[in-house]
Motif scaffolding. Structure first.
Motif, PDB file in Angstrom:
ATOM      1  N   PRO A 154      13.572  25.098  -5.944  1.00 33.93           N
ATOM      2  CA  PRO A 154      13.038  23.745  -6.047  1.00 33.93           C
ATOM      3  C   PRO A 154      14.105  22.679  -6.298  1.00 33.93           C
ATOM      4  CG  PRO A 154      11.675  25.250  -7.302  1.00 33.93           C
ATOM      5  CD  PRO A 154      12.876  26.024  -6.843  1.00 33.93           C
ATOM      6  N   GLY A 155      15.078  22.987  -7.131  1.00 39.50           N
ATOM      7  CA  GLY A 155      16.125  22.013  -7.450  1.00 39.50           C
ATOM      8  C   GLY A 155      17.048  21.698  -6.288  1.00 39.50           C
ATOM      9  N   THR A 156      17.052  22.541  -5.271  1.00 42.21           N
ATOM     10  CA  THR A 156      17.915  22.307  -4.104  1.00 42.21           C
ATOM     11  C   THR A 156      17.110  21.855  -2.891  1.00 42.21           C
ATOM     12  OG1 THR A 156      17.823  24.628  -3.374  1.00 42.21           O
ATOM     13  CG2 THR A 156      19.586  24.027  -4.911  1.00 42.21           C
ATOM     14  N   ALA A 157      15.808  21.612  -3.072  1.00 43.81           N
ATOM     15  CA  ALA A 157      14.922  21.293  -1.944  1.00 43.81           C
ATOM     16  C   ALA A 157      15.353  20.031  -1.196  1.00 43.81           C
ATOM     17  CB  ALA A 157      13.473  21.159  -2.413  1.00 43.81           C
ATOM     18  N   MET A 158      15.810  19.009  -1.904  1.00 38.54           N
ATOM     19  CA  MET A 158      16.215  17.780  -1.226  1.00 38.54           C
ATOM     20  C   MET A 158      17.487  18.008  -0.408  1.00 38.54           C
ATOM     21  SD  MET A 158      16.348  13.896  -2.673  1.00 38.54           S
ATOM     22  CE  MET A 158      14.581  13.878  -2.933  1.00 38.54           C
ATOM     23  N   ASP A 159      18.451  18.713  -0.979  1.00 39.53           N
ATOM     24  CA  ASP A 159      19.674  19.026  -0.229  1.00 39.53           C
ATOM     25  C   ASP A 159      19.336  19.870   1.001  1.00 39.53           C
ATOM     26  OD1 ASP A 159      21.478  17.774  -2.057  1.00 39.53           O
ATOM     27  OD2 ASP A 159      21.243  19.486  -3.385  1.00 39.53           O
ATOM     28  N   PHE A 160      18.432  20.807   0.826  1.00 42.15           N
ATOM     29  CA  PHE A 160      17.983  21.675   1.916  1.00 42.15           C
ATOM     30  C   PHE A 160      17.347  20.850   3.036  1.00 42.15           C
ATOM     31  CE2 PHE A 160      14.435  24.623   3.376  1.00 42.15           C
ATOM     32  CZ  PHE A 160      15.225  25.499   4.086  1.00 42.15           C
ATOM     33  N   ALA A 161      16.399  19.994   2.670  1.00 42.01           N
ATOM     34  CA  ALA A 161      15.706  19.176   3.675  1.00 42.01           C
ATOM     35  C   ALA A 161      16.686  18.254   4.404  1.00 42.01           C
ATOM     36  CB  ALA A 161      14.585  18.370   3.019  1.00 42.01           C
ATOM     37  N   LEU A 162      17.633  17.690   3.681  1.00 37.84           N
ATOM     38  CA  LEU A 162      18.632  16.822   4.329  1.00 37.84           C
ATOM     39  C   LEU A 162      19.505  17.618   5.290  1.00 37.84           C
ATOM     40  CD1 LEU A 162      19.493  14.590   1.258  1.00 37.84           C
ATOM     41  CD2 LEU A 162      18.365  13.825   3.380  1.00 37.84           C
ATOM     42  N   GLN A 163      19.823  18.853   4.936  1.00 37.61           N
ATOM     43  CA  GLN A 163      20.597  19.699   5.846  1.00 37.61           C
ATOM     44  C   GLN A 163      19.787  20.038   7.097  1.00 37.61           C
ATOM     45  OE1 GLN A 163      23.944  20.799   5.832  1.00 37.61           O
ATOM     46  NE2 GLN A 163      23.236  21.164   7.910  1.00 37.61           N
ATOM     47  N   LEU A 164      18.488  20.247   6.926  1.00 40.95           N
ATOM     48  CA  LEU A 164      17.631  20.520   8.078  1.00 40.95           C
ATOM     49  C   LEU A 164      17.666  19.337   9.053  1.00 40.95           C
ATOM     50  CD1 LEU A 164      14.494  22.083   6.314  1.00 40.95           C
ATOM     51  CD2 LEU A 164      16.484  23.276   7.269  1.00 40.95           C
ATOM     52  N   ILE A 165      17.607  18.121   8.501  1.00 43.50           N
ATOM     53  CA  ILE A 165      17.683  16.909   9.324  1.00 43.50           C
ATOM     54  C   ILE A 165      19.020  16.843  10.042  1.00 43.50           C
ATOM     55  CG2 ILE A 165      17.789  14.374   9.256  1.00 43.50           C
ATOM     56  CD1 ILE A 165      15.822  14.618   6.791  1.00 43.50           C
ATOM     57  N   GLU A 166      20.092  17.079   9.305  1.00 46.51           N
ATOM     58  CA  GLU A 166      21.431  17.024   9.910  1.00 46.51           C
ATOM     59  C   GLU A 166      21.567  18.066  11.018  1.00 46.51           C
ATOM     60  OE1 GLU A 166      26.127  17.479   8.642  1.00 46.51           O
ATOM     61  OE2 GLU A 166      24.678  16.799   7.139  1.00 46.51           O
ATOM     62  N   SER A 167      21.049  19.251  10.795  1.00 48.56           N
ATOM     63  CA  SER A 167      21.148  20.307  11.808  1.00 48.56           C
ATOM     64  C   SER A 167      20.382  19.944  13.075  1.00 48.56           C
ATOM     65  CB  SER A 167      20.629  21.627  11.243  1.00 48.56           C
ATOM     66  OG  SER A 167      21.476  22.073  10.198  1.00 48.56           O
ATOM     67  N   LEU A 168      19.232  19.325  12.921  1.00 48.96           N
ATOM     68  CA  LEU A 168      18.409  18.981  14.077  1.00 48.96           C
ATOM     69  C   LEU A 168      18.841  17.689  14.763  1.00 48.96           C
ATOM     70  CD1 LEU A 168      14.816  19.837  12.804  1.00 48.96           C
ATOM     71  CD2 LEU A 168      15.991  20.902  14.736  1.00 48.96           C
ATOM     72  N   LEU A 169      19.195  16.666  13.957  1.00 49.16           N
ATOM     73  CA  LEU A 169      19.401  15.326  14.510  1.00 49.16           C
ATOM     74  C   LEU A 169      20.782  14.733  14.295  1.00 49.16           C
ATOM     75  CD1 LEU A 169      15.979  13.736  13.442  1.00 49.16           C
ATOM     76  CD2 LEU A 169      16.544  14.894  15.587  1.00 49.16           C
ATOM     77  N   GLY A 170      21.616  15.402  13.501  1.00 53.56           N
ATOM     78  CA  GLY A 170      22.971  14.907  13.275  1.00 53.56           C
ATOM     79  C   GLY A 170      23.142  14.191  11.945  1.00 53.56           C
ATOM     80  N   LYS A 171      24.409  14.011  11.572  1.00 53.62           N
ATOM     81  CA  LYS A 171      24.768  13.419  10.277  1.00 53.62           C
ATOM     82  C   LYS A 171      24.293  11.974  10.144  1.00 53.62           C
ATOM     83  CE  LYS A 171      28.292  13.128   6.788  1.00 53.62           C
ATOM     84  NZ  LYS A 171      27.342  12.570   5.849  1.00 53.62           N
ATOM     85  N   GLU A 172      24.346  11.218  11.227  1.00 53.94           N
ATOM     86  CA  GLU A 172      23.939   9.812  11.168  1.00 53.94           C
ATOM     87  C   GLU A 172      22.470   9.688  10.750  1.00 53.94           C
ATOM     88  OE1 GLU A 172      23.425   6.302  14.399  1.00 53.94           O
ATOM     89  OE2 GLU A 172      25.381   7.314  14.412  1.00 53.94           O
ATOM     90  N   GLN A 173      21.602  10.521  11.312  1.00 56.43           N
ATOM     91  CA  GLN A 173      20.185  10.480  10.947  1.00 56.43           C
ATOM     92  C   GLN A 173      19.979  10.983   9.521  1.00 56.43           C
ATOM     93  OE1 GLN A 173      17.872   8.959  12.650  1.00 56.43           O
ATOM     94  NE2 GLN A 173      16.305   9.395  11.149  1.00 56.43           N
ATOM     95  N   ARG A 174      20.734  12.003   9.128  1.00 56.26           N
ATOM     96  CA  ARG A 174      20.658  12.476   7.741  1.00 56.26           C
ATOM     97  C   ARG A 174      21.007  11.343   6.791  1.00 56.26           C
ATOM     98  NH1 ARG A 174      23.170  17.230   4.344  1.00 56.26           N
ATOM     99  NH2 ARG A 174      23.147  16.194   2.325  1.00 56.26           N
TER     100      ARG A 174
END
Length: 184
Positions: A154-174
């Motif tokens: 749970p404590g890493t959920a935000m970092d995890f979700a942001l990494q999912l965004i970066e993996s799918l859409l790139g660093k700029e979208q993250r």
């Protein structure tokens, strides 16, 4: 074309992880489907009730760019014990699509055989299941190895979700999603 993500949930999955993942991915403009293993509302691990978008059976054959499994117990165990989830993980991996899991849920990735030779992490109590599945344990809060993304809890959920965004859409979208969150 919009990225599409499937987030299967089961009774007693971790709500903080589920909601954080879905919220941040949707902020990024990703099409997210929350699919329950069984019909009806799902009571999560701390009593929060989530109304899924669909039943897994109705959406399992759709095309997705990523599959994300939330943890929580025994919710992650329900996901791990569902043959449809294991088959879906294997199908996604075979198609070179992303498979991601957090907390206890990486055990399902191990059960499906996709952690063999991969760096991965999970809630510490489940490290043995990852290594039994051939994973090399990562000390990182979020471990990315090719198309496999795992995280600790749970404590890493935000970092995890942001990494999912970066993996799918790139660093700029993250970065665009992260900036207004006012993280330290």
């Amino acid at each position: 074309m919009t990225a599409r993500v499937l987030v299967p949930i089961a009774e007693s999955c971790e709500e903080l992880e589920t909601v954080t993942i879905v919220d941040l991915l949707r902020r990024a403009g990703i099409d997210v489907t929350i699919a329950a293993l069984e019909p009806g509302p799902v009571t999560m691990s701390r009593g929060v009730v989530i109304l899924p978008d669909a039943e897994l059976e109705d959406v399992i054959d759709h095309e997705y760019d990523m599959l994300v499994l939330p943890g929580g117990m025994p919710g992650a165990e329900h996901l791990n014990n569902d043959a449809r989830i294991i088959a879906l993980i294997q199908k996604m991996a075979a198609a070179n699509r992303y498979t991601a899991a957090i907390c206890a849920a990486p055990m399902a990735l191990a059960s499906a055989g996709v952690l063999q030779g991969k760096q991965a992490t999970s809630f510490p109590a489940f490290h043995d299941k990852l290594t039994a599945g051939g994973a090399a344990l990562s000390a990182d809060a979020v471990a990315c190895d090719g198309k496999v993304i795992t995280s600790r809890g749970p404590g890493t959920a935000m970092d995890f979700a942001l990494q999912l965004i970066e993996s799918l859409l790139g660093k700029e979208q993250r970065d665009a999603v992260e900036a207004p969150l006012q993280r330290p």
